[in-house]
Design a protein around this motif. Structure first.
Motif, PDB file in Angstrom:
ATOM      1  N   GLU A   1      13.436  19.723 -12.404  1.00  0.00           N
ATOM      2  CA  GLU A   1      11.996  19.434 -12.526  1.00  0.00           C
ATOM      3  C   GLU A   1      11.184  20.622 -12.090  1.00  0.00           C
ATOM      4  O   GLU A   1      11.317  21.088 -10.961  1.00  0.00           O
ATOM      5  CB  GLU A   1      11.632  18.281 -11.615  1.00  0.00           C
ATOM      6  CG  GLU A   1      12.542  17.119 -11.755  1.00  0.00           C
ATOM      7  CD  GLU A   1      12.001  15.928 -11.033  1.00  0.00           C
ATOM      8  OE1 GLU A   1      10.894  16.015 -10.471  1.00  0.00           O
ATOM      9  OE2 GLU A   1      12.685  14.918 -11.054  1.00  0.00           O
TER      10      GLU A   1
ATOM     11  N   THR B   1       5.755  17.426 -13.058  1.00  0.00           N
ATOM     12  CA  THR B   1       6.931  18.300 -13.142  1.00  0.00           C
ATOM     13  C   THR B   1       7.505  18.202 -14.541  1.00  0.00           C
ATOM     14  O   THR B   1       7.786  17.093 -15.018  1.00  0.00           O
ATOM     15  CB  THR B   1       8.029  17.883 -12.136  1.00  0.00           C
ATOM     16  OG1 THR B   1       8.355  16.508 -12.330  1.00  0.00           O
ATOM     17  CG2 THR B   1       7.602  18.136 -10.702  1.00  0.00           C
ATOM     18  N   ALA B   2       7.663  19.335 -15.192  1.00  0.00           N
ATOM     19  CA  ALA B   2       8.282  19.367 -16.517  1.00  0.00           C
ATOM     20  C   ALA B   2       9.788  19.268 -16.325  1.00  0.00           C
ATOM     21  O   ALA B   2      10.394  20.110 -15.670  1.00  0.00           O
ATOM     22  CB  ALA B   2       7.909  20.668 -17.219  1.00  0.00           C
ATOM     23  N   ASN B   3      10.382  18.192 -16.867  1.00  0.00           N
ATOM     24  CA  ASN B   3      11.827  17.980 -16.713  1.00  0.00           C
ATOM     25  C   ASN B   3      12.547  18.575 -17.920  1.00  0.00           C
ATOM     26  O   ASN B   3      12.104  18.394 -19.054  1.00  0.00           O
ATOM     27  CB  ASN B   3      12.140  16.479 -16.624  1.00  0.00           C
ATOM     28  CG  ASN B   3      11.505  15.806 -15.418  1.00  0.00           C
ATOM     29  OD1 ASN B   3      10.417  16.171 -14.986  1.00  0.00           O
ATOM     30  ND2 ASN B   3      12.180  14.813 -14.869  1.00  0.00           N
TER      31      ASN B   3
END
Ligand SMILES: Cc1cc2nc3c(=O)[nH]c(=O)nc-3n(C[C@H](O)[C@H](O)[C@H](O)COP(=O)(O)O)c2cc1C
Ligand SMILES: Nc1ncnc2c1ncn2[C@@H]1O[C@H](COP(=O)(O)OP(=O)(O)O)[C@@H](O)[C@H]1O
Ligand SMILES: [Mg+2]
Length: 206
Positions: free
Chosen positions: A107, A41-43
């Motif tokens: 996220e 997940t790209a935060n």
């Protein structure tokens, strides 16, 4: 047995407060997404969320994302794309009750294009393999949130959390395949004023 979940979420066209625009550099999280769950997940920073978007309650949402092509080179069948590619996404905003975080996080799990087969479809053999791209920490990410799926839950096991996120990916996919959502992903040339404006914002990184 818990009851099966609805295959789509939200109305047949985005309704206020959607679409909601979020933007930020991709930052480090707790490193659990890939390692524990197998779901990267790209935060992005969540610091000014309550001030800028008080309407955004904690929960799971679907939408579309673009990454800054100056630092992220998206490989397509025609080679490396120089303009930002728009991809479907599913995201969680909140405290991850399973992990009992004390700060809120945003996220985003980026999914393959809707024209590609879904890696998270039901009935695949073995472990679900979630979409994985080359790392893009520090890259700017623009996100249009288009709809709400569910609240965040705590779970009895890691497997139960992963299975619910797998279903979230499928719900997001089915929801985004509807005409009034697909137009954010595919520019058919027939899109109306507001959708074109939102799309133009999504792929602009000046
Ligand atoms: C679509 C989606 C739904 C999620 N739903 C929940 C949830 O209901 N409960 C929860 O505790 N965490 C949920 N998460 C968050 C995961 O626990 C989180 O991605 C993981 O802890 C990774 O965190 P990290 O980026 O800090 O490594 C969800 C994540 C995604 C992408
Ligand atoms: N499909 C994807 N969606 C989101 N991020 C991805 C994806 N594939 C690879 N990544 C990369 O993985 C990183 C996230 O992995 P994760 O294990 O959640 O680490 P962190 O805890 O630092 O957020 C992202 O910042 C990005 O660089
Ligand atoms: Mg993450």
């Amino acid at each position: 047995m818990s009851k099966p979940r609805d295959p789509v979420a939200g109305p047949n066209a985005p309704e206020p407060p959607f679409p909601i625009r979020l933007s930020g550099p991709v930052i480090k999280g707790f490193g659990r997404g890939s390692k524990d769950l197998g779901i990267p997940t790209a935060n992005i920073p969540a610091d000014d969320l309550s001030e800028k978007h008080p309407e955004l309650t904690t929960g799971v949402y679907y939408g579309v994302v673009a990454l800054d092509p100056k630092t992220y080179h998206h490989e397509t069948s025609e080679g490396s794309a120089s303009t930002a590619v728009v991809l479907p996404a599913v995201l969680s905003i909140g405290y991850n009750p399973f992990y009992k975080n004390t700060v809120r996080s945003v996220e985003i799990h980026i999914m393959p294009a809707l024209t590609e087969p879904s890696p998270t479809a039901a009935g695949q053999e073995g472990h679900t393999k979630f979409n994985r791209l080359p790392d893009f920490y520090k890259t700017r990410l623009n996100l249009l949130i288009l709809g709400y799926i569910r609240p965040e839950f705590d779970y009895v096991s890691l497997e139960a959390l992963v299975e619910d996120i797998r279903v979230d990916c499928e719900v997001a996919r089915e929801s985004l395949l509807r005409e009034a959502y697909k137009c954010y992903l595919v520019d058919s040339g027939k899109t109306s004023g507001k959708v074109s404006e939102d799309r133009a914002w999504l792929v602009s990184f000046d």
